[in-house]
Write an enzyme that holds these catalytic residues in place. Structure first.
Site, PDB file in Angstrom:
ATOM      1  N   CYS A 407       0.794  -1.219   0.000  1.00  0.00           N
ATOM      2  CA  CYS A 407       0.000   0.000   0.000  1.00  0.00           C
ATOM      3  C   CYS A 407       0.830   1.273   0.000  1.00  0.00           C
ATOM      4  CB  CYS A 407      -0.969  -0.008   1.161  1.00  0.00           C
ATOM      5  SG  CYS A 407      -0.146  -0.159   2.749  1.00  0.00           S
ATOM      6  N   HIS A 451      -2.435   0.900   6.871  1.00  0.00           N
ATOM      7  CA  HIS A 451      -2.677   1.062   5.443  1.00  0.00           C
ATOM      8  C   HIS A 451      -2.380   2.503   5.057  1.00  0.00           C
ATOM      9  CE1 HIS A 451      -4.272  -0.243   1.659  1.00  0.00           C
ATOM     10  NE2 HIS A 451      -5.243   0.669   1.641  1.00  0.00           N
ATOM     11  N   ASP A 467      -8.156   4.457  -3.400  1.00  0.00           N
ATOM     12  CA  ASP A 467      -7.196   3.490  -2.869  1.00  0.00           C
ATOM     13  C   ASP A 467      -6.580   2.697  -4.010  1.00  0.00           C
ATOM     14  OD1 ASP A 467      -5.689   1.752  -1.494  1.00  0.00           O
ATOM     15  OD2 ASP A 467      -7.313   0.898  -0.291  1.00  0.00           O
TER      16      ASP A 467
END
Lengths: 665, 318
Positions: A407, A451, A467
């Site tokens: 991420c 994250h 995202d």
């Protein structure tokens, strides 16, 4: 103190046991030499007990004290502060036990022991630690009781049982005090334990940091929703944003520390939930976008994170209301936007070029963002916790060479490209998802749920979150890290025994979730029972709460509990006041009325004989009673008040009804 | 002022816990307060509470409250350890002035065990006893006998700090015990009127000339001498076997006469006491005459005790 000053053996035995039990919880954070000191002193003390060694003399004592001071200074860097203080306290406890001779010394050791137990709570206040601490407390109480026991016949276990019984009987009163005793804020600030290695998000981020976090199964926080728990893929817990990029690291801009409440409009249905946050030593809180909290001393910052006045050093419970559909800063402020376009002076030329090209292709920011996301989706990007090493131009290397990362790589790269394309963007760090605990109806979020994602700004729409990781590894978002990593085996690879690794074993998983639920309750109900929670609970019970209600509850409830305990202890319904004695006293009174007073120390028989001389007519009846009384009292005859009563009745009948002349004045 | 308060306190105690040969400790008779250790414990609890407040630590609060509750619960336990205990006077042996009087006490439990019960007179070392459940424990308390006559034991303090030592429960008990204290025996001339039983009328009271029938001293043991007259003290000093030699007190029984002596009353009583003991040891019948009292010639322990009693109580009311 009355009695001899020597310490009874039982007390000493329990003190030695208590010493072990008191020190064990401290072992994790005490320097090693303290353990050595403790073992040495305990061995010495036992030798003293066995008469094989003498007490330390003044020089040895002075040397030991100096040694401890130097040791603390060397291992803690100072003699003050909580960590040094606790080491000194434990050392004092150990040394005092060695030199203790009198009961007074023993009392000092016992009181010190209670303080050491309390200090252990400052380092670990889990349910297990609390339950364990009952053992040293019982042992210390047993030692205290032992000081009062004179008999050599006293048994160590009986003493400990008595101590445990006292503790058990004290529990109801303790609960009453715990609930009703008014909680207040700290009277003065005190140093906190510093040696707690806390893992969690930090104020700046390089991709490796997030990978580090992913190795930890530690708990970050738990969230209980009022109503439905939103689906997993909507749970983006914001902690903070990174606006500044130096070519390697993303970090918080200095500006973000200023408390500038940004503009935003509440829209849609709000989510209400409470969060029980583990200590993080940082002052930002976790919440879903866009959050408001009633927690005192906490405000919303310019990047929509919640910031508390002081770091979270203890478990913290707070209530949050979030509006997921809110529009944030639709007008935009030039300062904020300018900061969201910052790029390093040079480096990563290919990414910059790609950004410029995208800008040409897609004049609409929305389309551009979709194009970037689509790129991640289409091209062979991979999700891994073991990314290949990146060179000096880390963004270029990632986007065009290695194409494998997690991420933090994706969020960083996408923000970079968006900025290169002239779209204000920033990296948001926090946690994503969490595990639903069906038993307790809450979501538990662990460090490996850490994250990073992206939010960009668009005129009219304000800040929009996207995202990029979802494009590469949707299972990370929908299911979790373990599923996203698949066969990589890198999930919690440092902790092979973590129960989190064995979630596929149903019974183990049930056990783990149940245990977590228990801890959750413990933290909410017990550890979190401070000012606000107390007020809330008491208001629910009594409606209105003030000092009078509190005092009445404490006194009334305490009296009631003590009364019940007294009833249980004394069992007045079972009391049988020695019936023989009572009848003998009646006999005495009866004869006294006839001028025969029993002399001090006169036995029943002698008294009866004297009375027979004075009252020859009733001699037989008097002697009969005395004989029966003696037979029952001192002979082997069983207790039979009825027989005595019969003799007494005969005597009463035999005596003249009243001899007023000889009555006692 | 202080004295007055003390008297008032004693009167109040007398009403509340009247003297009796056996006293059961009940609610009315037991007092309870924290000890100094208890106050120190309270101070420690206060410090723990401050720690709890300043660190906002629920467990520290919980432990503080738990220990405070133990303190409060200990009130019941300390009281219970004393309550229901029965104290009885178990007699006392008479002693001579200057000796320690021994008063025997019985502690009886009618139900539960009582641990570490301390007994004593204020200002003396206390004795500690455990009483088993439904059992009996004996205890001997000593009391200095300073004056002859009846020695009243006075109020006895019974206390217990069990189980924690944080509180002390006590009672003042008067077991109505009295101890007979005989005069201190003093060696001296024999104050007797020999054969007074038949010469009383003619001679009246008269002291005999010294020597003729007196205790002469010691002579070495000859076979045939009475073993009762052996002087064991001298033997133990390594002076060989000696016999106490009395000049023949033959024929008539001696009369010990108070009036035959001169000097202070106590001195005279002490001398008489010595001779009562000496003559009794020799199993020599004798009589004792005190002003207003006459104990006819006799011998034996009963006679001796009666004489000693008369000496002890001479001139005292009751």
């Amino acid at each position: 103190m009355s009695g001899p000053a020597v310490i009874p053996r039982i007390s000493l035995t329990w003190l030695l046991v208590a010493q072990l039990l008191v020190i064990v919880p401290h072992l994790s954070h005490l320097p090693l030499w303290i353990v050595g000191l403790w073992l040495g002193c305990a061995a010495w003390r036992i030798q003293i007990l066995r008469m094989r060694a003498g007490y330390p003399n003044a020089w040895v004592k002075a040397g030991l004290m100096l040694g401890v001071a130097v040791g603390v200074l060397l291992s803690r860097g100072s003699l003050i502060g909580l960590d040094a203080g606790v080491v000194l306290l434990v050392a004092a406890f150990i040394l005092k036990l060695l030199e203790m001779r009198t009961r007074r010394d023993a009392l000092v050791v016992i009181f010190l022991g209670f303080f050491v137990v309390v200090s252990a709570y400052l380092f670990d206040d889990s349910l297990l630690a609390a339950l364990f601490s009952l053992l040293p407390v019982t042992a210390l109480l047993a030692a205290l009781i032992g000081l009062q026991q004179s008999g050599v016949a006293a048994q160590p276990w009986a003493t400990a049982r008595l101590a445990a019984g006292l503790l058990l009987q004290a529990v109801p009163l303790m609960l009453l005090l715990f609930v009703f005793f008014p909680r207040m804020g700290p009277l003065w600030s005190l140093p906190l334990p510093s040696e707690r290695a806390l893992s969690g998000l930090a104020e700046s981020m390089a991709p490796a940091d997030i990978a580090e976090l992913s190795r930890s199964g530690g708990l970050a926080f738990r969230a209980s929703f009022t109503g439905e728990v939103p689906p997993r893929e909507q749970l983006y817990w914001r902690a903070l944003t990174f606006e500044h990029f130096d070519g390697r690291r993303w970090s918080q801009s200095a500006f973000a520390r200023l408390p500038l409440a940004p503009a935003w409009e509440k829209q849609g249905e709000p989510l209400r939930y409470s969060i029980l946050m583990q200590p993080s030593s940082q002052s930002w809180l976790f919440a879903l976008d866009v959050a408001e909290t009633s927690l005192e001393n906490t405000r919303q910052m310019s990047d929509y994170r919640l910031q508390r006045g002081r770091p979270v050093e203890r478990t913290l419970l707070y209530q949050v209301t979030s509006w997921p559909a809110a529009v944030r800063e639709p007008a935009g402020s030039s300062d904020n936007l300018r900061r969201a376009l910052q790029l390093p002076e040079d480096g990563d030329p290919r990414s910059r070029a790609w950004g410029a090209e995208l800008k040409r292709q897609y004049p609409q920011p929305e389309q551009l963002v979709q194009a970037v996301l689509g790129h991640f989706n289409r091209e062979p990007f991979g999700y891994t916790l073991r990314p290949p090493r990146l060179g000096l131009n880390s963004i270029d290397d990632f986007l065009f060479e290695t194409r494998n990362g997690f991420c933090a790589h994706y969020a960083g790269a996408m923000t970079f490209v968006l900025r290169a394309a002239g779209i204000p963007a920033r990296v948001v760090a926090g946690y994503q998802g969490g595990e639903y605990n069906p038993g307790g109806d809450y979501v538990q979020v662990r460090q490996f749920d850490a994250h990073a994602w992206v939010e960009y700004w668009q005129t009219g729409k304000g800040w929009v979150s996207v995202d990029p990781t979802f494009q590469v590894a949707p299972e990370r978002i929908e299911q979790g890290l373990e599923e996203a990593l698949g066969d990589e085996q890198s999930f919690l690879e440092d902790s092979p025994f973590s129960p989190l690794r064995y979630r596929q074993l149903t019974w183990l998983n049930q056990l783990r979730l149940g245990w977590d639920n228990l801890n959750h309750g413990w933290q909410r109900l017990v550890l979190g029972y401070q000012g606000a929670q107390q007020l809330q609970l008491l208001q629910r019970w009594f409606g209105r709460i003030d000092a009078r209600v509190l005092a009445l509850s404490l006194v009334g409830g305490g009296g009631l509990l003590l009364g019940l305990l007294a009833l249980w202890l004394f069992k007045p319904w079972r009391r049988e006041r020695d019936p023989q004695q009572r009848l003998f006293q009646r006999f005495e009174r009866l004869l006294a009325r006839h001028a025969v007073q029993r002399q001090p120390g006169e036995g029943a028989r002698a008294f009866a004989e004297r009375a027979s001389l004075a009252l020859p007519v009733q001699a037989q009846v008097i002697q009969d009673f005395a004989a029966a009384f003696e037979a029952q009292r001192y002979g082997g005859d069983g207790v039979c008040p009825a027989a005595l009563r019969a003799h007494l009745a005969l005597l009463r009948r035999a005596l003249p009804w009243r001899s007023a002349a000889t009555r006692d004045p | 002022m202080r004295q007055q308060l003390k008297q008032r306190w004693q009167r109040w105690l007398g009403r509340r816990i009247p003297p009796a040969a056996s006293v059961r400790l009940s609610q009315r008779r037991i007092f309870i307060v924290p000890t100094r250790v208890g106050l120190a414990f309270a101070l420690a609890l206060l410090l723990m509470l401050l720690t709890a407040i300043n660190y906002q630590n629920s467990l520290a609060y919980a432990l503080t409250f738990l220990l405070a509750s133990v303190f409060i619960v200990a009130i019941l336990h300390t009281y219970r350890n004393l309550a229901g205990l029965m104290l009885k006077a178990a007699g006392a042996r008479p002693v001579f002035v200057g000796e320690q009087g021994q008063l025997r006490l019985r502690l009886e439990s009618s139900a539960r065990a009582h641990q570490a019960i301390a007994l004593g007179w204020p200002g003396t070392a206390y004795q500690t006893r455990d009483v088993p459940a439904q059992g009996v424990s004996e205890c001997e308390l000593s009391l200095p006998a300073l004056r002859r006559g009846w020695l009243r034991a006075g109020r006895l303090r019974v206390e217990s700090r069990f189980p924690l030592g944080l509180l002390v429960a006590w009672s003042w008990v008067d077991l109505d015990q009295a101890l007979l204290v005989y005069p201190q025996p003093l060696e001296g001339e024999l104050p007797l009127v020999a054969g007074a039983d038949d010469q009383l009328d003619e001679q009246g009271m008269r002291a005999l000339g010294p020597g003729s029938e007196d205790f002469q001293g010691l002579k070495s043991y000859q076979p045939g001498d009475s073993k009762r007259r052996l002087h064991w003290k001298a033997y133990s000093r390594g002076q060989g076997l000696l016999v106490k030699d009395f000049a023949a007190l033959s024929g008539r029984d001696p009369w010990l006469d108070f009036e035959a002596l001169t000097g202070d009353v106590e001195l005279r009583l002490s001398l008489l006491c010595h001779w009562v003991l000496q003559l009794s040891e020799r199993q020599q019948p004798f009589a004792l005459r005190l002003p207003g009292q006459l104990l006819a010639p006799a011998s034996g322990e009963q006679h001796r005790d009666a004489c000693l009693r008369a000496l002890a109580l001479f001139g005292t009311p009751g």
